[in-house]
Scaffold this motif. Structure first.
Motif, PDB file in Angstrom:
ATOM      1  N   SER A 139      -0.093   7.516  11.073  1.00  0.00           N
ATOM      2  CA  SER A 139       1.097   7.336  11.914  1.00  0.00           C
ATOM      3  C   SER A 139       1.224   5.898  12.405  1.00  0.00           C
ATOM      4  O   SER A 139       2.323   5.408  12.634  1.00  0.00           O
ATOM      5  CB  SER A 139       1.042   8.286  13.108  1.00  0.00           C
ATOM      6  OG  SER A 139      -0.099   7.988  13.902  1.00  0.00           O
ATOM      7  N   TRP A 140       0.123   5.200  12.548  1.00  0.00           N
ATOM      8  CA  TRP A 140       0.159   3.839  13.054  1.00  0.00           C
ATOM      9  C   TRP A 140       0.384   2.813  11.956  1.00  0.00           C
ATOM     10  O   TRP A 140       0.589   1.636  12.221  1.00  0.00           O
ATOM     11  CB  TRP A 140      -1.152   3.500  13.792  1.00  0.00           C
ATOM     12  CG  TRP A 140      -2.374   3.950  13.058  1.00  0.00           C
ATOM     13  CD1 TRP A 140      -3.034   5.113  13.255  1.00  0.00           C
ATOM     14  CD2 TRP A 140      -3.042   3.271  12.019  1.00  0.00           C
ATOM     15  NE1 TRP A 140      -4.098   5.208  12.417  1.00  0.00           N
ATOM     16  CE2 TRP A 140      -4.129   4.078  11.623  1.00  0.00           C
ATOM     17  CE3 TRP A 140      -2.854   2.069  11.352  1.00  0.00           C
ATOM     18  CZ2 TRP A 140      -5.014   3.731  10.631  1.00  0.00           C
ATOM     19  CZ3 TRP A 140      -3.737   1.703  10.349  1.00  0.00           C
ATOM     20  CH2 TRP A 140      -4.812   2.539  10.002  1.00  0.00           C
ATOM     21  N   PHE A 141       0.379   3.231  10.655  1.00  0.00           N
ATOM     22  CA  PHE A 141       0.554   2.321   9.526  1.00  0.00           C
ATOM     23  C   PHE A 141       1.988   2.471   9.031  1.00  0.00           C
ATOM     24  O   PHE A 141       2.270   3.219   8.128  1.00  0.00           O
ATOM     25  CB  PHE A 141      -0.447   2.679   8.428  1.00  0.00           C
ATOM     26  CG  PHE A 141      -0.711   1.547   7.465  1.00  0.00           C
ATOM     27  CD1 PHE A 141       0.315   0.779   6.946  1.00  0.00           C
ATOM     28  CD2 PHE A 141      -2.000   1.257   7.070  1.00  0.00           C
ATOM     29  CE1 PHE A 141       0.082  -0.242   6.064  1.00  0.00           C
ATOM     30  CE2 PHE A 141      -2.253   0.235   6.176  1.00  0.00           C
ATOM     31  CZ  PHE A 141      -1.230  -0.527   5.683  1.00  0.00           C
ATOM     32  N   ASN A 142       2.900   1.705   9.627  1.00  0.00           N
ATOM     33  CA  ASN A 142       4.317   1.814   9.253  1.00  0.00           C
ATOM     34  C   ASN A 142       4.569   1.152   7.909  1.00  0.00           C
ATOM     35  O   ASN A 142       3.903   0.204   7.512  1.00  0.00           O
ATOM     36  CB  ASN A 142       5.202   1.147  10.318  1.00  0.00           C
ATOM     37  CG  ASN A 142       5.094   1.866  11.639  1.00  0.00           C
ATOM     38  OD1 ASN A 142       4.818   3.066  11.696  1.00  0.00           O
ATOM     39  ND2 ASN A 142       5.298   1.133  12.710  1.00  0.00           N
ATOM     40  N   LEU A 143       5.589   1.651   7.215  1.00  0.00           N
ATOM     41  CA  LEU A 143       5.937   1.122   5.895  1.00  0.00           C
ATOM     42  C   LEU A 143       6.513  -0.286   6.027  1.00  0.00           C
ATOM     43  O   LEU A 143       6.141  -1.182   5.285  1.00  0.00           O
ATOM     44  CB  LEU A 143       6.902   2.066   5.191  1.00  0.00           C
ATOM     45  CG  LEU A 143       7.232   1.756   3.736  1.00  0.00           C
ATOM     46  CD1 LEU A 143       5.952   1.721   2.916  1.00  0.00           C
ATOM     47  CD2 LEU A 143       8.200   2.760   3.182  1.00  0.00           C
ATOM     48  N   TYR A 144       7.453  -0.510   6.951  1.00  0.00           N
ATOM     49  CA  TYR A 144       8.050  -1.837   7.129  1.00  0.00           C
ATOM     50  C   TYR A 144       8.204  -2.161   8.572  1.00  0.00           C
ATOM     51  O   TYR A 144       8.290  -1.448   9.449  1.00  0.00           O
ATOM     52  CB  TYR A 144       9.415  -1.948   6.425  1.00  0.00           C
ATOM     53  CG  TYR A 144       9.269  -1.929   4.919  1.00  0.00           C
ATOM     54  CD1 TYR A 144       8.776  -3.018   4.232  1.00  0.00           C
ATOM     55  CD2 TYR A 144       9.626  -0.794   4.181  1.00  0.00           C
ATOM     56  CE1 TYR A 144       8.652  -2.999   2.878  1.00  0.00           C
ATOM     57  CE2 TYR A 144       9.516  -0.781   2.831  1.00  0.00           C
ATOM     58  CZ  TYR A 144       9.018  -1.873   2.157  1.00  0.00           C
ATOM     59  OH  TYR A 144       8.897  -1.873   0.822  1.00  0.00           O
TER      60      TYR A 144
ATOM     61  N   ARG B  47       1.372  -6.734  -5.759  1.00  0.00           N
ATOM     62  CA  ARG B  47       0.191  -5.939  -6.061  1.00  0.00           C
ATOM     63  C   ARG B  47       0.359  -4.588  -5.368  1.00  0.00           C
ATOM     64  O   ARG B  47       0.627  -4.530  -4.172  1.00  0.00           O
ATOM     65  CB  ARG B  47      -1.054  -6.640  -5.518  1.00  0.00           C
ATOM     66  CG  ARG B  47      -2.320  -5.841  -5.724  1.00  0.00           C
ATOM     67  CD  ARG B  47      -3.495  -6.406  -4.942  1.00  0.00           C
ATOM     68  NE  ARG B  47      -3.872  -7.716  -5.394  1.00  0.00           N
ATOM     69  CZ  ARG B  47      -4.217  -8.724  -4.579  1.00  0.00           C
ATOM     70  NH1 ARG B  47      -4.202  -8.558  -3.284  1.00  0.00           N
ATOM     71  NH2 ARG B  47      -4.552  -9.888  -5.066  1.00  0.00           N
ATOM     72  N   ILE B  48       0.218  -3.501  -6.124  1.00  0.00           N
ATOM     73  CA  ILE B  48       0.421  -2.155  -5.578  1.00  0.00           C
ATOM     74  C   ILE B  48      -0.928  -1.447  -5.514  1.00  0.00           C
ATOM     75  O   ILE B  48      -1.642  -1.336  -6.509  1.00  0.00           O
ATOM     76  CB  ILE B  48       1.422  -1.355  -6.420  1.00  0.00           C
ATOM     77  CG1 ILE B  48       2.787  -2.045  -6.374  1.00  0.00           C
ATOM     78  CG2 ILE B  48       1.512   0.080  -5.944  1.00  0.00           C
ATOM     79  CD1 ILE B  48       3.843  -1.403  -7.220  1.00  0.00           C
ATOM     80  N   VAL B  49      -1.250  -0.963  -4.310  1.00  0.00           N
ATOM     81  CA  VAL B  49      -2.481  -0.196  -4.097  1.00  0.00           C
ATOM     82  C   VAL B  49      -2.053   1.206  -3.692  1.00  0.00           C
ATOM     83  O   VAL B  49      -1.331   1.381  -2.713  1.00  0.00           O
ATOM     84  CB  VAL B  49      -3.354  -0.832  -2.992  1.00  0.00           C
ATOM     85  CG1 VAL B  49      -4.596  -0.001  -2.738  1.00  0.00           C
ATOM     86  CG2 VAL B  49      -3.720  -2.251  -3.346  1.00  0.00           C
TER      87      VAL B  49
ATOM     88  N   VAL C 275       0.861  -1.176   0.000  1.00  0.00           N
ATOM     89  CA  VAL C 275       0.000   0.000   0.000  1.00  0.00           C
ATOM     90  C   VAL C 275       0.899   1.228   0.000  1.00  0.00           C
ATOM     91  O   VAL C 275       1.727   1.405   0.896  1.00  0.00           O
ATOM     92  CB  VAL C 275      -0.937  -0.002   1.230  1.00  0.00           C
ATOM     93  CG1 VAL C 275      -1.834   1.219   1.214  1.00  0.00           C
ATOM     94  CG2 VAL C 275      -1.758  -1.275   1.277  1.00  0.00           C
ATOM     95  N   LEU C 276       0.739   2.071  -1.035  1.00  0.00           N
ATOM     96  CA  LEU C 276       1.517   3.299  -1.148  1.00  0.00           C
ATOM     97  C   LEU C 276       0.592   4.493  -0.958  1.00  0.00           C
ATOM     98  O   LEU C 276      -0.466   4.578  -1.582  1.00  0.00           O
ATOM     99  CB  LEU C 276       2.193   3.379  -2.520  1.00  0.00           C
ATOM    100  CG  LEU C 276       3.207   2.281  -2.841  1.00  0.00           C
ATOM    101  CD1 LEU C 276       3.714   2.441  -4.264  1.00  0.00           C
ATOM    102  CD2 LEU C 276       4.350   2.305  -1.854  1.00  0.00           C
TER     103      LEU C 276
END
Length: 184
Positions: free
Chosen positions: A179-184, A169-171, A154-155
């Motif tokens: 802030s709570w949705f970290n990239l990795y 799959r890229i969304v 998710v980007l």
């Protein structure tokens, strides 16, 4: 003048028993039931159990078996529980709600939560965001999310896919990353 006959208690009980047996026999005859069979679930039929032989001096046809003779009676308490005993049992300390001492504020939103348990408010935010992402995948592919083996990235706005995200799959979401949705 004729003196009234005084009926003894045992004679009254015998008279009532005979009357009830006669009524029972007549009702069973009218209904078309065999008099040797009782209700299927509550009574053992006389055919299944060994019959007692009459004692010497008793006439075999003098007392007909009643359907009440073969009923298995349910267990019943011998004494009534008092109100005090009932209330004491219901209000036992082990049945009361325990006071929780492991409550602390959530580091993300500040709402109270139990230690080592996910905050309910934060979980609701994650659930709503995930539902929107799944809706976007459904709109992109024309069907619900059926391919769980394919990894999804998710980007959010301002982010670009890396070299590692080539076969995934890229969304793309048109909002700032939470802030709570970290990239990795």
């Amino acid at each position: 003048m004729q003196t009234p006959k005084i009926m003894h208690l045992s004679g009254l009980v015998h008279f009532l028993r005979r009357s009830l047996l006669d009524i029972e026999r007549k009702v069973l005859q009218i209904a078309g039931f065999d008099r040797h069979l009782g209700p299927a679930l509550a009574v053992n039929g006389p055919c299944l159990l060994p019959q007692l032989q009459p004692h010497d001096g008793q006439d075999e046809g003098s007392v007909e078996p009643s359907f009440l003779d073969n009923i298995f009676w349910m267990a019943a308490p011998k004494k009534r529980r008092s109100i005090e005993i009932n209330r004491t049992r219901r209000r036992d300390e082990r049945k009361l709600i325990q006071v929780k001492t492991n409550i602390e504020p959530c580091p993300e939103c500040g709402h109270p939560k139990q230690k080592h348990i996910l905050c309910g408010y934060c979980y609701e935010k994650v659930r709503k965001e995930t539902a929107m992402i799944r809706g976007q995948i459904k709109a992109m592919e024309g069907r619900p999310l059926n391919d769980p083996s394919k990894e999804t990235v998710v980007l959010y706005s301002g982010e670009v896919p890396s070299e590692q995200d080539k076969d995934k799959r890229i969304v793309e979401r048109s909002r700032k990353r939470p802030s709570w949705f970290n990239l990795y």
